[in-house]
Design an enzyme around this catalytic site. Sequence first.
Site, PDB file in Angstrom:
ATOM      1  N   CYS A 190     143.318  41.341 -34.738  1.00 32.28           N
ATOM      2  CA  CYS A 190     142.648  40.920 -36.137  1.00 32.28           C
ATOM      3  C   CYS A 190     141.743  39.542 -35.853  1.00 32.28           C
ATOM      4  CB  CYS A 190     143.847  40.756 -37.200  1.00 32.28           C
ATOM      5  SG  CYS A 190     142.977  40.158 -38.822  1.00 32.28           S
ATOM      6  N   HIS A 226     151.525  45.981 -33.417  1.00 35.15           N
ATOM      7  CA  HIS A 226     150.943  45.214 -32.485  1.00 35.15           C
ATOM      8  C   HIS A 226     151.998  44.739 -31.438  1.00 35.15           C
ATOM      9  CE1 HIS A 226     146.679  44.672 -33.733  1.00 35.15           C
ATOM     10  NE2 HIS A 226     147.113  45.329 -34.814  1.00 35.15           N
ATOM     11  N   ARG A 236     138.091  50.952 -33.798  1.00 42.40           N
ATOM     12  CA  ARG A 236     138.125  50.086 -34.858  1.00 42.40           C
ATOM     13  C   ARG A 236     138.983  48.936 -34.436  1.00 42.40           C
ATOM     14  NH1 ARG A 236     141.320  47.063 -38.292  1.00 42.40           N
ATOM     15  NH2 ARG A 236     142.718  48.662 -38.412  1.00 42.40           N
ATOM     16  N   ASP A 237     140.500  48.944 -34.647  1.00 40.75           N
ATOM     17  CA  ASP A 237     141.086  47.648 -34.426  1.00 40.75           C
ATOM     18  C   ASP A 237     141.116  47.299 -32.880  1.00 40.75           C
ATOM     19  OD1 ASP A 237     142.958  45.886 -35.236  1.00 40.75           O
ATOM     20  OD2 ASP A 237     144.491  46.959 -35.371  1.00 40.75           O
ATOM     21  N   HIS A 257     151.954  50.766 -37.804  1.00 43.50           N
ATOM     22  CA  HIS A 257     150.884  50.254 -37.212  1.00 43.50           C
ATOM     23  C   HIS A 257     151.600  48.944 -36.918  1.00 43.50           C
ATOM     24  CE1 HIS A 257     146.538  48.957 -36.982  1.00 43.50           C
ATOM     25  NE2 HIS A 257     147.234  47.793 -36.885  1.00 43.50           N
ATOM     26  N   ASN A 302     147.026  46.215 -30.058  1.00 42.66           N
ATOM     27  CA  ASN A 302     147.807  47.211 -30.810  1.00 42.66           C
ATOM     28  C   ASN A 302     148.761  47.864 -29.749  1.00 42.66           C
ATOM     29  OD1 ASN A 302     145.079  47.622 -32.236  1.00 42.66           O
ATOM     30  ND2 ASN A 302     146.603  48.301 -33.568  1.00 42.66           N
TER      31      ASN A 302
HETATM   32 ZN    ZN Z   1     146.140  46.037 -36.457  1.00 40.47          ZN
END
Ligand code: ZN
Length: 292
Positions: free
Chosen positions: A234, A203, A11-12, A201, A243
């Site tokens: 993002c 980055h 996903r990310d 979470h 990430n």
């Molecule tokens: Zn993220």
Amino acid sequence: MSVEIIEVGPRDGLQNHPRFVATFDKIELVRRAVAAGSRRVEVTSFVHPAKVPNLADAEQVVAGLGDSGVDSIGVIMNARGLDRAIAAGVAEVNVVVLASDTFGQRNQGMTTAEAVAEARRLLPRAHDAGLRASVTVGATFGCPFEGETPLSRVLHIVEDVLAAGPDEVALADTIGVAVPEQVERVFTAVRAVTDAPLRCHFHNTRNLGSANVLAAVGAGATAVDASVGGLGGCPFAPNATGNVATEDVVYALHRSGYPTTMSLDAAIDNARWLGGVLGEQVPGLLSRAGGF
Ligand code: ZN
């Protein structure tokens, strides 16, 4: 106690990549993450395909995971996303609330208050449908448009979403500005207002990703988001970068005395595999340096 690694690469990691990664490669990425020791994997986001074209195959990815043994997580922003997630058959949804009004409006067309209200509507519906439901508070450590995020604001958001009974609360450094001292302070303060499991979470935008993970785990986070190879970013944050890399985080945790269910060798192998699929050197360091 073992620290849980939640793989967010599908996903990310891929949502903002310059090229669309084929559905079968996304499915293989999830299967490899599971084989490396991640049980929960953020497999996609149920957002409008025009906004995040790389994840336009959300339903097909979930459908392809049938026998993989994964507990799949789908990111959602609104009721439409929840409907799609339930229909697709994910095990869990993650509702995003941005701690900044400006960022929230750019990311999902909602102020913080509107996103909190939406989360409070969505969580009970997800639970009624038999799904786990967690909340991510994005831009907890800073916003690209509004600057520092006041801790009091984060605490108010967490207290407001707790009323909806999330299974887990994630604090996200969406743009990679956090430093370990801040991470320890914020997680300690949030820990004091909730017994819900905490997830972090980060980055690695400013090279403090693994240090921030260690600070969060030291302050009570029990789950860590990470992305194979350190890919990610993002689409709605300027200069967004990857990430924390799964393999880098596994190395940092294991060497710091925090066990996980992950195999470092398999995580490194996955990073190299993904680099091959994308035809590029991934940002994570362990696939170059190896373990020790
Ligand atoms: Zn993220």
